[in-house]
Scaffold this active site. Structure first.
Site, short mmCIF file in Angstrom:
data_model
loop_
_atom_site.label_atom_id
_atom_site.label_comp_id
_atom_site.label_asym_id
_atom_site.label_seq_id
_atom_site.Cartn_x
_atom_site.Cartn_y
_atom_site.Cartn_z
N GLU A 24 52.74 31.22 41.56
CA GLU A 24 51.34 31.09 41.97
C GLU A 24 50.97 29.63 42.21
OE1 GLU A 24 48.95 34.66 39.95
OE2 GLU A 24 50.17 33.55 38.50
N GLU A 62 55.30 39.37 36.06
CA GLU A 62 54.33 39.63 35.00
C GLU A 62 54.31 41.08 34.53
OE1 GLU A 62 52.53 35.90 36.91
OE2 GLU A 62 53.84 37.56 37.48
#
Length: 257
Positions: free
Chosen positions: A111, A131
């Site tokens: 990210e 995740e």
């Protein structure tokens, strides 16, 4: 040489600032201290008129594993006011930001890479948002950015399997700009940043802003909103200087006004 012993080291390379995440013992994962150091480094970068671009990289052969999960389990969250996650993701700099990726750029590290404007990756680097394998999700902009940049089927595969992709696959998908030999990502990114830094800073900043913001502009007001950003650039001293320099066959001297 680095200017501080903080988790984020700063090194000036002419008009380029190199920001090195230096927490190799946790694969350059972010705790609050690292996020705070990054935020302060970005603020300093923005305030320095002599710096035109910045490159983020990681020490020890890893870009970043994202959030420090052990720190997070203790209640240590890598979020600061205004700039947000990792001290940069929620409010990145107006000036161009590049990533030099060696090794894994996973979870929040991916990210962080996605918030950069240009990315140079080593051929043995890898990218992904794992995740879901830890009961989490890529809520620091990863899911939003992938949905904007990729076909939905491809974004779904990355998000729902949590499996990483190679540098070559990331290049095919348009997530990185260059794939280079291992160990050379930083120097290649600095060279690319220097090319950016040669250009007029007002024009570069406005171009970046339009590219970032225009995805949700309607056809009806797109040119109006673009004009609000572009107008001050087109009437700037730098615009006049660029035309004069072209006519006089010399390098322009940008003043940022």
């Amino acid at each position: 040489m680095p200017e501080t012993d903080e988790p984020i080291h700063r090194e000036r390379r002419g008009a380029v600032l190199v920001l090195t995440i230096d927490r190799p013992e946790v694969r350059n994962a972010f705790d609050f201290a690292a996020a705070d150091a990054m935020s302060r480094a970005i603020d300093s970068f923005e305030a320095d008129d002599e710096l035109r671009a910045a490159v983020i990289t990681g020490a020890g052969g890893t870009f970043s594993a994202g959030m420090d999960l052990k720190a997070f389990a203790r209640g240590d969250v890598p979020y600061v006011e205004r700039r947000g996650v990792f001290g940069v993701i929620n409010e990145p700099p107006v000036k161009p930001l590049l990533a030099a990726v060696e090794g894994p750029a996973l979870a929040g590290g991916f990210e962080l890479m996605l918030v950069c404007d240009l990315v140079v990756a080593a051929s043995d680097s890898s990218f992904g948002i794992p995740e879901v394998k830890r009961g989490l999700l890529a809520a620091s902009g990863g899911l939003i950015e992938l949905a904007r940049r990729l076909p939905l089927a491809v974004a779904n595969e990355l998000a729902l399997t949590g499996d990483p992709v190679s540098a070559e696959r990331a290049l095919e998908l348009g997530l990185v700009n260059r794939v280079v030999a291992p160990g050379s990502a930083l120097e290649e990114a600095i060279a690319l940043a220097e090319r950016v830094a040669e250009n007029a800073p007002l024009a570069v900043a406005a171009s970046k802003r339009i590219l970032r913001e225009s995805s949700d502009w309607s056809n009806a007001d797109g040119f109006t909103r673009q004009g609000e950003i572009a107008g001050p650039v087109l009437t700037s001293e730098d615009a006049q200087e660029g035309a004069r320099a072209f006519a006089e066959r010399r390098r322009p001297q940008w003043r940022g006004r």
